[in-house]
Design an enzyme around this catalytic site. Structure first.
Site, PDB file in Angstrom:
ATOM      1  N   LYS A   1       0.847  -1.200   0.000  1.00  0.00           N
ATOM      2  CA  LYS A   1       0.000   0.000   0.000  1.00  0.00           C
ATOM      3  C   LYS A   1       0.878   1.245   0.000  1.00  0.00           C
ATOM      4  CE  LYS A   1      -2.951   3.318   0.713  1.00  0.00           C
ATOM      5  NZ  LYS A   1      -2.485   4.163   1.756  1.00  0.00           N
TER       6      LYS A   1
ATOM      7  N   GLY B   1      -0.894   8.348  -0.834  1.00  0.00           N
ATOM      8  CA  GLY B   1      -0.730   9.484  -1.732  1.00  0.00           C
ATOM      9  C   GLY B   1       0.332  10.457  -1.269  1.00  0.00           C
TER      10      GLY B   1
ATOM     11  N   GLY C   1      -4.477  11.124  -1.773  1.00  0.00           N
ATOM     12  CA  GLY C   1      -5.071  12.227  -1.015  1.00  0.00           C
ATOM     13  C   GLY C   1      -4.585  13.618  -1.354  1.00  0.00           C
TER      14      GLY C   1
ATOM     15  N   ASP D   1      -5.892   2.116   2.778  1.00  0.00           N
ATOM     16  CA  ASP D   1      -5.406   1.141   3.756  1.00  0.00           C
ATOM     17  C   ASP D   1      -6.422   0.024   3.957  1.00  0.00           C
ATOM     18  OD1 ASP D   1      -3.166   2.772   4.139  1.00  0.00           O
ATOM     19  OD2 ASP D   1      -4.165   3.919   5.712  1.00  0.00           O
TER      20      ASP D   1
ATOM     21  N   LYS E   1      -4.810   3.092   8.994  1.00  0.00           N
ATOM     22  CA  LYS E   1      -3.695   2.190   8.660  1.00  0.00           C
ATOM     23  C   LYS E   1      -3.558   1.086   9.718  1.00  0.00           C
ATOM     24  CE  LYS E   1      -0.283   4.541   7.013  1.00  0.00           C
ATOM     25  NZ  LYS E   1      -0.705   4.514   5.626  1.00  0.00           N
TER      26      LYS E   1
END
Length: 265
Positions: free
Chosen positions: A7, A10, A42, A161, A219
């Site tokens: 993952k 941004g 993001g 996430d 997260k």
């Protein structure tokens, strides 16, 4: 074949070094681990919303999403950011296939429990595992944007996430969060210290005392949820450290390893 869901938030994507993508491609070519990238976006979403003079707010790290914001989120995530990641992999000699969670019903979603407050924010209820495996069989690294869809065609903004955790659960994959910090940091003797390991109980305590806040909340919650649902291992590592991803797959102590209590020796 061992899967590793990676993952990339941004906040780190714009600045991740070439070496990170080289590590991903090297991992793919070696064959022991199969990488699957799930990305956020993001900051670019925030920038475009600001340019369009559209207000945006967050609750516990999740973006409040109405119809207008949902259109922008999908355009940025499934368009600009997704193809940027694919290009970065191609530039270092890899082969990647960018796909949205909407495509082929890859991420089937439903509204989260706080839908009245958060709007079109979803959680993943089903992952089209065969679609991901099909991309891999074609020799490509899947690059997935976290936008989901329900049976009626309604789209949902899904936290990256949470999407990554759902994909890892479906594939029984290891899950690795790429950050711009070396892991979960706590205050110790007046200095920021990295936790090499963190149990569910420690995570809950750090959430309670607000040591963990903002974007780190989903997260760690996604990490714990994944472990409860049989994800073998979750790590948070610094993607800006050279060879950090390779070191992680080789079992070296790097970043923060998140585990359930009974797994602590």
């Amino acid at each position: 074949m061992k899967y590793l869901v990676i993952k990339c938030g941004g906040s780190v994507l714009d600045n991740l070094p070439r070496s990170f993508y080289e590590d991903v491609v090297q991992m793919h070519e070696c064959g022991e681990w199969t990488p699957i990238i799930v990305h956020g976006g993001g900051p670019l979403i925030n920038s475009l919303l600001k340019n369009l003079q559209v207000e945006t707010t967050f609750i516990n790290g999740l973006r409040v999403t109405n119809h207008e914001i949902l259109d922008i989120v999908e355009m940025v995530l499934s368009g600009s950011v997704n193809k940027q990641v694919v290009r970065n992999i191609v530039e270092v000699g890899g082969n990647a296939f960018g796909v949205s969670g909407v495509d082929g019903g890859l991420l089937k979603a439903e509204p989260i429990s706080d839908a009245k407050t958060l709007g079109f924010v979803g959680e993943v209820v089903e992952v089209n595992q065969s679609l991901i495996e099909g991309i891999i069989k074609q020799g490509c690294i899947p690059v997935i944007s976290p936008v989901g869809i329900d049976d009626g065609g309604q789209r949902y903004n899904i936290n990256g996430d949470i999407a990554a955790s759902a994909i890892a659960k479906a594939l029984s994959a290891n899950l690795c969060f790429i950050s711009d910090i070396p892991g979960i940091l706590i205050e110790k003797d007046g200095k920021k210290t990295k936790l090499a390991k963190a149990t569910k109980a420690i995570i809950e305590e750090l959430l309670e005392n607000k040591t963990i806040y903002g974007g780190m909340i989903p997260k760690v919650k996604a990490a714990i949820d994944g472990l409860v649902h049989q994800i073998p291992e979750v790590g948070i590592i610094n993607g800006f450290e050279k060879n950090s991803l390779i070191d992680y797959t080789n079992g070296k102590e790097i970043g923060t390893k998140i585990v359930l209590e009974e797994e602590i020796a």
